[in-house]
Design a protein around this motif. Sequence first.
Motif, short mmCIF file in Angstrom:
data_model
loop_
_atom_site.label_atom_id
_atom_site.label_comp_id
_atom_site.label_asym_id
_atom_site.label_seq_id
_atom_site.Cartn_x
_atom_site.Cartn_y
_atom_site.Cartn_z
N LEU A 9 0.81 -1.21 0.00
CA LEU A 9 0.00 0.00 0.00
C LEU A 9 0.85 1.26 0.00
O LEU A 9 0.40 2.31 -0.48
N GLU A 10 2.06 1.18 0.49
CA GLU A 10 2.92 2.36 0.55
C GLU A 10 3.45 2.71 -0.84
O GLU A 10 3.55 1.85 -1.72
N SER A 11 3.79 3.98 -1.03
CA SER A 11 4.33 4.41 -2.32
C SER A 11 5.69 3.76 -2.56
O SER A 11 6.33 3.25 -1.64
N THR A 12 6.13 3.79 -3.81
CA THR A 12 7.39 3.15 -4.16
C THR A 12 8.55 3.84 -3.44
O THR A 12 8.55 5.06 -3.28
N PRO A 13 9.54 3.07 -3.01
CA PRO A 13 10.68 3.63 -2.26
C PRO A 13 11.74 4.18 -3.21
O PRO A 13 11.65 4.01 -4.44
N PRO A 14 12.78 4.81 -2.68
CA PRO A 14 13.87 5.29 -3.54
C PRO A 14 14.56 4.19 -4.32
O PRO A 14 14.90 4.37 -5.49
N VAL A 15 14.77 3.02 -3.69
CA VAL A 15 15.40 1.90 -4.39
C VAL A 15 14.70 0.60 -4.02
O VAL A 15 14.11 0.47 -2.94
N SER A 16 14.75 -0.34 -4.95
CA SER A 16 14.17 -1.66 -4.73
C SER A 16 15.09 -2.73 -5.30
O SER A 16 15.93 -2.45 -6.17
N PRO A 138 -5.60 3.94 -7.81
CA PRO A 138 -6.60 4.20 -6.77
C PRO A 138 -5.94 4.60 -5.47
O PRO A 138 -4.79 4.22 -5.20
N LYS A 139 -6.67 5.34 -4.64
CA LYS A 139 -6.10 5.84 -3.39
C LYS A 139 -7.00 5.51 -2.21
O LYS A 139 -8.19 5.23 -2.38
N ASP A 140 -6.41 5.53 -1.02
CA ASP A 140 -7.13 5.40 0.25
C ASP A 140 -7.99 4.13 0.27
O ASP A 140 -7.49 3.05 -0.03
N GLU A 141 -9.27 4.26 0.63
CA GLU A 141 -10.13 3.09 0.76
C GLU A 141 -10.27 2.34 -0.56
O GLU A 141 -10.35 1.11 -0.57
N ARG A 142 -10.29 3.08 -1.67
CA ARG A 142 -10.41 2.43 -2.97
C ARG A 142 -9.19 1.55 -3.25
O ARG A 142 -9.31 0.47 -3.83
N ALA A 143 -8.01 1.99 -2.83
CA ALA A 143 -6.81 1.18 -3.01
C ALA A 143 -6.91 -0.13 -2.24
O ALA A 143 -6.50 -1.19 -2.73
N LEU A 144 -7.45 -0.07 -1.03
CA LEU A 144 -7.64 -1.28 -0.23
C LEU A 144 -8.60 -2.24 -0.94
O LEU A 144 -8.36 -3.45 -0.98
N GLU A 145 -9.68 -1.71 -1.48
CA GLU A 145 -10.65 -2.55 -2.17
C GLU A 145 -10.05 -3.21 -3.40
O GLU A 145 -10.32 -4.38 -3.69
N VAL A 146 -9.26 -2.46 -4.13
CA VAL A 146 -8.69 -2.95 -5.38
C VAL A 146 -7.62 -4.01 -5.14
O VAL A 146 -7.54 -5.01 -5.84
N ALA A 147 -6.77 -3.79 -4.12
CA ALA A 147 -5.54 -4.56 -4.00
C ALA A 147 -5.60 -5.78 -3.09
O ALA A 147 -4.75 -6.67 -3.21
N PHE A 148 -6.60 -5.86 -2.17
CA PHE A 148 -6.55 -6.90 -1.15
C PHE A 148 -7.81 -7.75 -1.11
O PHE A 148 -8.92 -7.25 -1.34
N PHE A 218 -9.38 -1.82 -12.41
CA PHE A 218 -8.37 -1.07 -11.66
C PHE A 218 -7.40 -2.02 -10.97
O PHE A 218 -7.79 -3.05 -10.42
N VAL A 219 -6.11 -1.65 -11.02
CA VAL A 219 -5.06 -2.35 -10.28
C VAL A 219 -4.27 -1.29 -9.51
O VAL A 219 -4.35 -0.10 -9.81
N LEU A 220 -3.52 -1.74 -8.51
CA LEU A 220 -2.66 -0.84 -7.75
C LEU A 220 -1.24 -1.04 -8.25
O LEU A 220 -0.60 -2.06 -7.98
N ARG A 221 -0.75 -0.06 -9.01
CA ARG A 221 0.56 -0.18 -9.64
C ARG A 221 1.66 0.29 -8.71
O ARG A 221 1.53 1.32 -8.03
N ARG A 222 2.74 -0.48 -8.68
CA ARG A 222 3.92 -0.11 -7.91
C ARG A 222 5.17 -0.35 -8.77
O ARG A 222 6.15 -0.95 -8.34
N SER A 223 5.11 0.14 -10.01
CA SER A 223 6.19 -0.08 -10.98
C SER A 223 7.37 0.85 -10.71
O SER A 223 7.20 1.96 -10.19
N MET A 224 8.57 0.41 -11.13
CA MET A 224 9.76 1.22 -10.96
C MET A 224 10.72 0.99 -12.12
O MET A 224 10.79 -0.12 -12.67
N PRO A 225 11.48 2.03 -12.52
CA PRO A 225 12.50 1.84 -13.55
C PRO A 225 13.65 0.96 -13.06
O PRO A 225 13.92 0.89 -11.85
#
Length: 296
Positions: A9-16, A138-148, A218-225
């Motif tokens: 649920l958290e935003s993408t970090p500086p590195v992964s 999606p954000k907040d409650e909608r993100a929870l509904e979409v992702a879990f 809708f999906v919850l994207r957490r993509s990174m370069p």
Amino acid sequence: MNNMQSGILESTPPVSRYLMFSLIDHGEARKGLLALREIADGRQTVVGIGQSLVLALGATVSGLRVFPSYAGAGFEVPSTPFALWCWLRGDDRGDLLHRARRITHALMPAFRLDQVVDAFTYGTARDLTGYEDGTENPKDERALEVAFVRRQGDGLDGSSFVAVQQWVHDLDRFEAKSTQEQDNTIGRRRIGNDEIKDAPPSAHIKRAAQESFDPEAFVLRRSMPWADGLRAGLVFVAFGASFDAFEALLRRMVGVEDGIVDALFTFTRPISGAFFWCPGMHDGRLNLRQLGLIPS
């Protein structure tokens, strides 16, 4: 929901760092997973389990399946299943290295590390083409509904399904396009991020407009370069309460519905694709009850 892997649920970090493992000793699989359970906190280390590992444990996870493959004129979407996926999140590459070593050692001899991909944040959450990524998340409650997963019982509630692809960009080819061609490929303007209403039907935004599906996809994207030498691209990561939304998006991108292929394929291609089930959490540890792994 405190029974989920909160890193999703958290935003993408500086590195992964993404670790992909295969199962090589079925008899040691349970021991390896229980060792991983003591390391993974669900926030800095997010874990996904593949279909082959679930089956090797004699278990089932409703909705878990193998990533589909597609091929068409000038493009291929491969399916490259793995038994186990770990997403290491942080802000220090050295820390990720040592955490990866600890996890790899804990999983021996049951699992073999097959692939490592290092990723990073570019600008304000931009793809290496310079365009903003994940604009319609999606954000907040909608993100929870979409992702879990919800209301499916202990062992499933709080879990999530994730699609993971590694895309390789041909940045020279993309940069050879005019500014207008680049914008029309994405369907948004790089400067200002405004959607182009009259973009061609092949524009990525037109192909993947999540609200245009029935039901909405809708999906919850957490993509990174990512980058390795001069090779670079995007690690596409999309979480959902099921794989249905992602599969609907992918089918439209490859033109299953109408024969129109997403313009992304004019400069980038996926070289991997895998589905995983991300278990929820219980008392600060991975909830592996669905797999029959209940520590004493």
